[in-house]
Design a protein around this motif. Structure first.
Motif, PDB file in Angstrom:
ATOM      1  N   SER A  33     -35.025 -57.947 -62.040  1.00 29.06           N
ATOM      2  CA  SER A  33     -35.471 -56.978 -61.029  1.00 29.06           C
ATOM      3  C   SER A  33     -34.370 -56.522 -60.077  1.00 29.06           C
ATOM      4  O   SER A  33     -34.588 -55.626 -59.253  1.00 29.06           O
ATOM      5  CB  SER A  33     -36.644 -57.560 -60.214  1.00 29.06           C
ATOM      6  N   THR A  34     -33.172 -57.079 -60.210  1.00 24.60           N
ATOM      7  CA  THR A  34     -32.101 -56.639 -59.287  1.00 24.60           C
ATOM      8  C   THR A  34     -31.769 -55.168 -59.531  1.00 24.60           C
ATOM      9  O   THR A  34     -31.430 -54.444 -58.610  1.00 24.60           O
ATOM     10  CB  THR A  34     -30.817 -57.485 -59.463  1.00 24.60           C
ATOM     11  N   GLU A  35     -31.929 -54.704 -60.783  1.00 30.91           N
ATOM     12  CA  GLU A  35     -31.623 -53.292 -61.071  1.00 30.91           C
ATOM     13  C   GLU A  35     -32.735 -52.368 -60.548  1.00 30.91           C
ATOM     14  O   GLU A  35     -32.638 -51.165 -60.639  1.00 30.91           O
ATOM     15  CB  GLU A  35     -31.419 -53.112 -62.588  1.00 30.91           C
ATOM     16  N   SER A  36     -33.789 -52.994 -59.986  1.00 31.70           N
ATOM     17  CA  SER A  36     -34.822 -52.211 -59.290  1.00 31.70           C
ATOM     18  C   SER A  36     -34.615 -52.284 -57.781  1.00 31.70           C
ATOM     19  O   SER A  36     -35.447 -51.809 -57.007  1.00 31.70           O
ATOM     20  CB  SER A  36     -36.229 -52.745 -59.636  1.00 31.70           C
ATOM     21  N   GLY A  52     -32.446 -62.723 -67.029  1.00 33.43           N
ATOM     22  CA  GLY A  52     -32.179 -62.665 -65.590  1.00 33.43           C
ATOM     23  C   GLY A  52     -32.704 -63.862 -64.825  1.00 33.43           C
ATOM     24  O   GLY A  52     -33.334 -63.713 -63.779  1.00 33.43           O
ATOM     25  N   THR A  53     -32.458 -65.058 -65.367  1.00 33.07           N
ATOM     26  CA  THR A  53     -32.845 -66.261 -64.633  1.00 33.07           C
ATOM     27  C   THR A  53     -31.749 -67.306 -64.757  1.00 33.07           C
ATOM     28  O   THR A  53     -31.146 -67.474 -65.819  1.00 33.07           O
ATOM     29  CB  THR A  53     -34.186 -66.847 -65.131  1.00 33.07           C
ATOM     30  N   SER A  54     -31.519 -68.017 -63.647  1.00 30.17           N
ATOM     31  CA  SER A  54     -30.475 -69.069 -63.660  1.00 30.17           C
ATOM     32  C   SER A  54     -30.970 -70.300 -64.421  1.00 30.17           C
ATOM     33  O   SER A  54     -30.211 -71.230 -64.659  1.00 30.17           O
ATOM     34  CB  SER A  54     -30.108 -69.444 -62.222  1.00 30.17           C
TER      35      SER A  54
HETATM   36  N1  APR Z   1     -29.043 -58.755 -65.399  1.00 29.08           N
HETATM   37  C1  APR Z   1     -28.922 -60.037 -65.854  1.00 29.08           C
HETATM   38  N2  APR Z   1     -28.811 -61.100 -65.021  1.00 29.08           N
HETATM   39  C2  APR Z   1     -28.822 -60.842 -63.701  1.00 29.08           C
HETATM   40  C3  APR Z   1     -28.929 -59.537 -63.165  1.00 29.08           C
HETATM   41  C4  APR Z   1     -29.039 -58.468 -64.084  1.00 29.08           C
HETATM   42  N3  APR Z   1     -29.136 -57.181 -63.694  1.00 29.08           N
HETATM   43  N4  APR Z   1     -28.893 -59.631 -61.805  1.00 29.08           N
HETATM   44  C5  APR Z   1     -28.781 -60.948 -61.515  1.00 29.08           C
HETATM   45  N5  APR Z   1     -28.727 -61.670 -62.647  1.00 29.08           N
HETATM   46  C6  APR Z   1     -28.704 -63.121 -62.810  1.00 29.08           C
HETATM   47  C7  APR Z   1     -27.911 -63.881 -61.768  1.00 29.08           C
HETATM   48  O1  APR Z   1     -26.573 -64.034 -62.198  1.00 29.08           O
HETATM   49  C8  APR Z   1     -28.655 -65.219 -61.717  1.00 29.08           C
HETATM   50  O2  APR Z   1     -28.070 -66.171 -62.578  1.00 29.08           O
HETATM   51  O3  APR Z   1     -30.044 -63.554 -62.651  1.00 29.08           O
HETATM   52  C9  APR Z   1     -30.067 -64.899 -62.232  1.00 29.08           C
HETATM   53  C10 APR Z   1     -31.122 -65.049 -61.167  1.00 29.08           C
HETATM   54  O4  APR Z   1     -31.191 -66.424 -60.843  1.00 29.08           O
HETATM   55  P1  APR Z   1     -31.935 -66.870 -59.503  1.00 29.08           P
HETATM   56  O5  APR Z   1     -31.444 -66.047 -58.370  1.00 29.08           O
HETATM   57  O6  APR Z   1     -31.838 -68.360 -59.445  1.00 29.08           O
HETATM   58  O7  APR Z   1     -33.443 -66.429 -59.736  1.00 29.08           O
HETATM   59  P2  APR Z   1     -34.521 -67.149 -60.642  1.00 29.08           P
HETATM   60  O8  APR Z   1     -33.910 -67.808 -61.810  1.00 29.08           O
HETATM   61  O9  APR Z   1     -35.590 -66.157 -60.904  1.00 29.08           O
HETATM   62  O10 APR Z   1     -35.096 -68.270 -59.628  1.00 29.08           O
HETATM   63  C11 APR Z   1     -36.250 -68.948 -60.033  1.00 29.08           C
HETATM   64  O11 APR Z   1     -36.341 -69.935 -57.837  1.00 29.08           O
HETATM   65  O12 APR Z   1     -36.308 -69.925 -55.562  1.00 29.08           O
HETATM   66  C12 APR Z   1     -37.129 -69.854 -56.655  1.00 29.08           C
HETATM   67  O13 APR Z   1     -39.246 -68.906 -56.591  1.00 29.08           O
HETATM   68  C13 APR Z   1     -37.906 -68.568 -56.711  1.00 29.08           C
HETATM   69  O14 APR Z   1     -38.791 -67.567 -58.704  1.00 29.08           O
HETATM   70  C14 APR Z   1     -37.606 -68.036 -58.100  1.00 29.08           C
HETATM   71  C15 APR Z   1     -37.078 -69.243 -58.827  1.00 29.08           C
END
Ligand code: APR
Length: 255
Positions: A33-36, A197-199
């Motif tokens: 969702s960062t691209e949104s 898009g998740t860590s």
């Molecule tokens: N395309 C691909 N990857 C992306 C993009 C993109 N456009 N933008 C960001 N990222 C990557 C980042 O590099 C990061 O590794 O997406 C990942 C997002 O990781 P987090 O910020 O940790 O988010 P998420 O994995 O969704 O966190 C899980 O943690 O704090 C809680 O409830 C919160 O739901 C969340 C959960």
């Protein structure tokens, strides 16, 4: 684990996976969702980089200092009012609606953008921003109905006087285990899994991958490395919105 050969060939291989897959499971995170225009949490400019935000958006802060919780929460909620799905969300919806593929999305996101894009099978592991629930009588209210209160920096209250809490899973909150079990089953049934898009650092969401079949394919698209990269068939350290639509398009047209 994929070996660093040419990206074009990797995309072709993933498109072939997609063509032959009968059940596709997705685990998505804030990065799709960062691209949104919605910041993620752990990137260098992520929401959790600000300690005051990270400490406020928790169950304990909501319980002890709801005015502090809502001070930070309302800034986030009100800044996301006109967000739209991007190419990553739309590509997943196309898989289901254009290609007739079975797609089950377990998302950690609360923004609802998968559903707005047209995806029909979505489990919101961490809740959503559509409703708020009264902590006294349990009544659910539509979040948009309390937007004005948040704009006027007022704590939203139920008619019974109880405080309304957004239907999101805060740190310290339990997950909806019925929904989580359903997501585990999706992962166990899928022959192709995308992590988008998740860590992959937050449990129990990241444990879903432990339920995948030994013969399923795993594709990770994430800007940064994740703890599961070594287990994946293909890893793209790139934007979801750049890679996924190309894989979907290639799987549809072959070119
Ligand atoms: N395309 C691909 N990857 C992306 C993009 C993109 N456009 N933008 C960001 N990222 C990557 C980042 O590099 C990061 O590794 O997406 C990942 C997002 O990781 P987090 O910020 O940790 O988010 P998420 O994995 O969704 O966190 C899980 O943690 O704090 C809680 O409830 C919160 O739901 C969340 C959960």
């Amino acid at each position: 684990m994929s070996y660093p050969f040419n990206r074009e060939q990797e995309i072709e291989a993933c498109a072939a996976f997609l063509q032959s897959a009968s059940k596709i499971a997705v685990l998505s995170g804030a990065g799709i969702s960062t691209e949104s225009g919605i910041p993620d949490f752990r990137s260098s400019n992520g929401l959790w980089q600000k300690e005051e935000v990270r400490e406020a958006i928790t169950r304990s802060c909501f319980s002890r200092q709801p005015e502090r919780f809502y001070y930070y929460f309302s800034q986030l909620f009100l800044s996301w009012t006109d967000i739209k799905p991007n190419q990553g969300h739309l590509a997943l919806a196309d898989l289901e609606n254009e290609q007739g593929k079975w797609v089950g999305i377990a998302t950690q996101n609360i923004d609802g953008l998968h559903q707005v894009a047209g995806s029909k099978q979505v489990i919101e592991l961490h809740g959503n921003l559509r409703h708020a629930v009264c902590q006294k009588c349990g009544t659910a209210k539509v979040m948009n109905g309390i937007k004005e209160k948040l704009e006027n920096k007022m704590i939203p209250l139920c008619d019974c006087g109880g405080i309304l809490k957004p239907k999101v899973v805060l740190f310290g909150d339990p997950l909806d285990m019925q929904e989580f079990r359903k997501a585990q089953i999706w992962m166990a049934q899928a022959d192709l899994i995308f992590c988008l898009g998740t860590s992959l650092t937050v449990t129990p969401a990241n444990t879903l991958l432990q339920h995948r079949r030994h013969d399923s394919k795993l594709v990770i698209i994430n800007l940064e490395a994740t703890p599961y990269d070594r287990e994946a068939d293909y890893v793209f350290h790139a934007k979801v919105g750049e890679i996924l639509p190309v894989i979907v398009q290639k799987s549809q047209t072959g070119d």
